[in-house]
Scaffold this motif. Structure first.
Motif, PDB file in Angstrom:
ATOM      1  N   PRO A 109      26.691   4.378  12.624  1.00 57.54           N
ATOM      2  CA  PRO A 109      25.945   5.656  12.647  1.00 57.54           C
ATOM      3  C   PRO A 109      24.441   5.463  12.782  1.00 57.54           C
ATOM      4  CG  PRO A 109      26.852   5.228  10.453  1.00 57.54           C
ATOM      5  CD  PRO A 109      27.467   4.221  11.376  1.00 57.54           C
ATOM      6  N   GLU A 112      23.705   4.796  16.488  1.00 54.07           N
ATOM      7  CA  GLU A 112      23.839   6.046  17.253  1.00 54.07           C
ATOM      8  C   GLU A 112      22.624   6.957  17.056  1.00 54.07           C
ATOM      9  OE1 GLU A 112      27.713   8.194  17.402  1.00 54.07           O
ATOM     10  OE2 GLU A 112      26.624   9.779  16.347  1.00 54.07           O
ATOM     11  N   THR A 292      20.534   8.648   8.392  1.00 53.68           N
ATOM     12  CA  THR A 292      21.230   8.236   9.624  1.00 53.68           C
ATOM     13  C   THR A 292      22.453   7.377   9.329  1.00 53.68           C
ATOM     14  OG1 THR A 292      19.833   6.290   9.956  1.00 53.68           O
ATOM     15  CG2 THR A 292      19.096   8.338  10.984  1.00 53.68           C
ATOM     16  N   THR A 295      26.772   8.774   6.751  1.00 57.15           N
ATOM     17  CA  THR A 295      27.727   9.767   7.255  1.00 57.15           C
ATOM     18  C   THR A 295      29.074   9.553   6.576  1.00 57.15           C
ATOM     19  OG1 THR A 295      28.327   8.291   9.062  1.00 57.15           O
ATOM     20  CG2 THR A 295      26.557   9.852   9.490  1.00 57.15           C
ATOM     21  N   ASP A 297      32.026   9.243   7.761  1.00 50.10           N
ATOM     22  CA  ASP A 297      32.836   8.183   8.381  1.00 50.10           C
ATOM     23  C   ASP A 297      32.352   6.796   7.966  1.00 50.10           C
ATOM     24  OD1 ASP A 297      30.634   9.151  10.296  1.00 50.10           O
ATOM     25  OD2 ASP A 297      31.105   7.162  11.074  1.00 50.10           O
ATOM     26  N   ALA A 298      31.045   6.649   7.751  1.00 47.22           N
ATOM     27  CA  ALA A 298      30.526   5.336   7.358  1.00 47.22           C
ATOM     28  C   ALA A 298      30.988   4.968   5.947  1.00 47.22           C
ATOM     29  CB  ALA A 298      29.001   5.321   7.439  1.00 47.22           C
TER      30      ALA A 298
ATOM     31  N   ARG B 123      23.981  14.909  15.449  1.00 40.47           N
ATOM     32  CA  ARG B 123      23.415  14.249  14.275  1.00 40.47           C
ATOM     33  C   ARG B 123      22.322  15.079  13.606  1.00 40.47           C
ATOM     34  NH1 ARG B 123      24.693   8.942  13.925  1.00 40.47           N
ATOM     35  NH2 ARG B 123      23.990   9.307  11.787  1.00 40.47           N
ATOM     36  N   ASN B 144      24.123  15.131   5.749  1.00 41.69           N
ATOM     37  CA  ASN B 144      25.100  15.062   6.842  1.00 41.69           C
ATOM     38  C   ASN B 144      26.248  16.042   6.674  1.00 41.69           C
ATOM     39  OD1 ASN B 144      24.300  12.916   8.781  1.00 41.69           O
ATOM     40  ND2 ASN B 144      24.136  11.719   6.898  1.00 41.69           N
ATOM     41  N   THR B 147      26.856  17.490  10.150  1.00 39.83           N
ATOM     42  CA  THR B 147      26.726  16.624  11.321  1.00 39.83           C
ATOM     43  C   THR B 147      28.074  15.999  11.649  1.00 39.83           C
ATOM     44  OG1 THR B 147      26.233  14.619  10.069  1.00 39.83           O
ATOM     45  CG2 THR B 147      24.377  16.057  10.600  1.00 39.83           C
ATOM     46  N   ARG B 149      29.767  12.482  14.141  1.00 43.75           N
ATOM     47  CA  ARG B 149      29.463  11.336  14.986  1.00 43.75           C
ATOM     48  C   ARG B 149      29.785  11.659  16.439  1.00 43.75           C
ATOM     49  NH1 ARG B 149      29.726   6.251  13.314  1.00 43.75           N
ATOM     50  NH2 ARG B 149      29.064   5.916  15.447  1.00 43.75           N
TER      51      ARG B 149
END
Lengths: 341, 341, 341, 341
Positions: A109, A112, A292, A295, A297-298, B123, B144, B147, B149
């Protein structure tokens, strides 16, 4: 046969933050899971569990005395993604206890967002929206007086670990010439990624867009300062994506304020930033509140990597996804504990 | 032997906008260059030059009567990048006069900006900067909440010409599943680019980020309207990069205003946009003043492509960089003359 | 200040084989270089040098007693690229002595040759040349009765270390669906490389071309045998690129001989192969004399990687190019000493 | 309403060779299909069908007189993939009749085989198999005395149409510097594909592996001769993949025979090659009987492309997959009729 204990002491993370249900189920299959996530696991509980513990997920203090009692321990998996001096790394190495962290989970992330923020600076995206809302928009070529194309622009990458390399792969279609400054790496690692090893001076003076992905160590605090910003071409862009401490932050802000360069930053010397910090109204800086990497998903990837490597370790295999703590180099890092997830 | 005339009638462009000095020099070597760029070339001058003209760069009217007098004409190279009904295309085809335009010159900067704007929406880049400046920033995961990805998100591309294909190549590192809707193309063109042909409905309902790169034709005005926006997933992103007329613009604005979707647009039904247009204060839309294509490098590429193909044509070879006007399809396009460069 | 000793004991390699002049010069700058390359370094010389030795390049026996005397030793760099049981790996780990090998140097030429041999089997290249020379060639479609396209064919990769991953990158333009069987790896490593984790059975039965890149361990000798070859589709191709011991070699030869599959092999149970070995006249096998890795550039890369990592180690940094010997897994490998360079 | 006639006159192809059942079904939906594939369609049948014919698939003679009678004809789709002088191309252009050919169908298998043959020459694959079978194999480095790595070697491509460009994409992972010689193209087309435009002399003298993908025209017969082969580096490789007539074939054979260069060829001045042609025993040449393009999948692709473009044309759209016959350039080609499929 009794199953070993899987000690989960994940603060400042909690389990549900980092593990989706299927990963949580895989965790359960690794042993008898004992979790403390409302507070760090109390010392007495740790002491009681240690003799049966096979895996630790978290940041539990593990000095020599505790390791001596943890005779079945196979791995300590740091899920804060920061190696702190609360573990006797040397003893772990001697005893074949893996000490690892899935820190690379945050690389995708951040890479990106780094590209998004770079395209924003290059093409003036946030700036143009702001002018449009103020009724000052310029159409066509007139709207591109200070913009530049990211494609083909000379790029500089400072710090070429997981993050730098993933970012490099993300920009391949843009066909940039990419310089890399990373004094911890041999030239081969850089050239294999189709980049050119460069000195810091060369990188600062020749690049149109510069990305800082470097970790903080005992050696590199504020190594990018007024002198380095002065080397940059007028109108070039500088993106600080890793740690505020690697730059002279006030010098960076000044370089933006004067219009010499464009800046984007995801990190700040103190977070949260004070409400009256003048950076909030500084022009020429794109601001992002250390968001940044964090996220959803991270965080899930963090947990999935941790569990996948734990599975390998329980089978007697080497971990493949997490980074190891090398006793010889871990002491150099100057990370601060994470206070916000 | 006398050299043929190269008639340059480039308005709304001018020569210095589209040709760097080396390209200008190559132009001069093609023949005797006669330029009118403060006004369209006057009829009497055109008439006088026609018998000796070998190449026209520009938008000079070329009805049958003029073609009859232009016996040495080899090519008409439209540098506005719009085929208008001021040329007798059928007669050109019959006489082997190439009618071409280097319109693809604008594809690279638009594709780059489309990715930048998509990363911005995904993002929350402009949004986060704005919140930071207002003192409302959120750090880490809290920053986030809305947001997503871009990497791995299902993508929809509407219109798969030069621009759509270049964009597709730009996002390869993000490993998206990409659906394409383009009724002018066979499935093979789409699948060869590792995309899936889709109906408009499927694309609208399954994609997380949708890009409109389609030209306007007599058949497709406002073909994306309220019904189509309603098909989109809540929180998905819609980017209008080609022509405002292909969407029902007010319906698009409403879909953003209500928070159903995120929108970015580079084009508007009337440009410049009225100073009191409410879109200037609509939330959920990223605004760009028809400026993603009009970069300096794109105008220079336009001129370079035009001259390179002219060189081939003068050698009796087929042009390789410009698009041809097909008499059978040119009539379908509904482009307006370009009023701002 | 005296410089440390760099003990170079490289047999079966010699220094000129693995180091080009510039790399040799970098070696000299690491310390006082002492080389024994006409024979293994005699014990008395080793014993004499040990107290001052900082780096060992080679396969010198290093049991506990020697390590006790090598108080300044920082690294043992195995340039045979095989970890043998002649080093006390556990003691090295405890003392922070790196034990590493640049084995990955051989991956690029083997991956390249693997693709060449696969294209040969798929498209019948060697076979067609042989028929042409015999006067039996077939033109056009008639010459393609038993061939297949490599592009798009389902591929199986067995063993996904350096070699497998480099190979995977080499075939990206062919757009194959790639299955990977590697029980030492988590699924994440495989899916990140755009491959699908598979069981051995699924891989054998579904793939059109199968590549064996696996190392030999105590667990996997002859794990691909008659049962597995029978699972393969008729006319599919099997390429053995790593170690002969991982397959039941006679079963593989039989599968080729009967025409069930096509085979290519770079390795053999005994090398050199006996002059009367019937494999020399077996049809359906493409033969290569353990020569795909041993290219001049690979040997030079071996030396360059060894020296680059030694430079890092001398600066207190972690090596980046060589693979580490993990005491916990090194014992599983069943490599034989290299008898021919 | 009566359906138009789809006249199918495909010799030397037949329908089942070029159309799989689903494509054949799509053909049937285009109109009333009339096929002649045991012999060229007789003149009287052609004449009878012409007034109702909307599409021709095949090589039917179409002079002006026939075009005058074919008032409903929309396209002539040449499925031999050779434009011969049996069609009045100018009249077709004037009347908006598309004349196209799916010749690019053969590019993918030829590109794949070209890489296979190049890896064969570079790494000595066929040669090593042959030596192994003769009992003269060399192991390891000894087996690589005359080989070279394809990866990183300077490459030359002569002719950069569909085939050359597809080949270029196939070798991207090998990271070669690629020179292109193609006098029909502007530099932009070459540099966009990350290649360098070069003169023939520079390409011949600087490349380690040279691929000929050029068509034969009236201008380029035998343009690569003894002088050009002499420019090549000793041990470099030359692959003739397109048409024999572009080289001085005997000079090429001599250059291989003397050991100056390595050669692979898929084409010959006369095919089939005479049974006593000395090329059959010439060393240093890899022989392929004009079979790299003629794979089953390529013939099916030919038919699929033809039908897909016919579908577009019937909808009033421009074809997207086939190449057009340009009256101005078609006369330059010097293809022979195809005698073997």
């Amino acid at each position: 046969m009794t199953r070993g204990v899987v000690l989960v002491d994940p603060l400042p993370r909690i389990v549900d933050l980092i593990m989706e249900p299927d990963v949580r189920n895989r965790l359960e299959r690794l042993g008898r899971v004992v979790i403390s996530e409302d507070r760090p696991m109390p010392a007495e509980q740790v002491e009681e569990l240690l003799p049966d513990t096979v895996l630790i997920f978290g940041q539990t203090d593990m000095p020599r005395e505790r390791l001596d009692r943890a005779r079945n321990l196979k791995a300590i998996i740091n899920v804060e993604s920061n190696f702190l001096p609360n573990v006797d790394y040397q003893t772990c190495v001697e005893r074949g206890i893996w000490v690892i962290t899935p820190a690379a989970a945050f690389a995708p992330p951040v890479a990106e967002a780094a590209l998004g923020m770079a395209l924003d600076l290059a093409r003036g995206i946030t700036q143009a929206d702001s002018e449009f809302r103020a009724g000052n928009e310029q159409y066509g070529l007139a709207g591109n007086k200070t913009t530049f194309r990211f494609a083909g622009a000379p790029i500089g990458i400072i710090g070429f670990g997981d993050l730098g390399r993933q970012f490099r792969d993300l920009i391949r279609p843009f066909k940039n010439f990419v310089r890399v400054f990373d004094p911890w790496l041999p030239a081969e690692v850089i050239t294999r990624a189709d980049c050119a090893p460069a000195t810091l001076e060369e990188l600062m003076s020749e690049s149109q867009v510069i990305f800082v992905f470097a970790s903080v160590t005992s050696d590199n605090q504020a190594f990018i300062g007024a002198r380095e910003f002065a080397l940059m071409k007028r109108g070039a862009a500088f993106l600080l994506m890793s740690r505020a401490a690697v730059v002279d932050f006030p010098a960076m802000v000044r370089a933006a304020e004067t219009g010499h360069i464009l800046v984007a930053t995801d990190v700040f010397p103190e977070e949260p930033v004070a409400s009256d910090d003048p950076i909030r109204s500084t022009p020429g800086i794109l601001l992002s509140a250390h968001r940044t990497g964090g996220t959803r998903d991270a965080f899930y990837a963090l947990g999935a990597m941790a569990v996948a490597d734990a599975e390998l370790i329980m089978k007697g295999l080497a971990p493949q996804l997490c980074r190891r703590a090398d006793p010889m180099t871990v002491g150099r890092f100057r990370s601060k504990p994470v206070s916000v997830s």
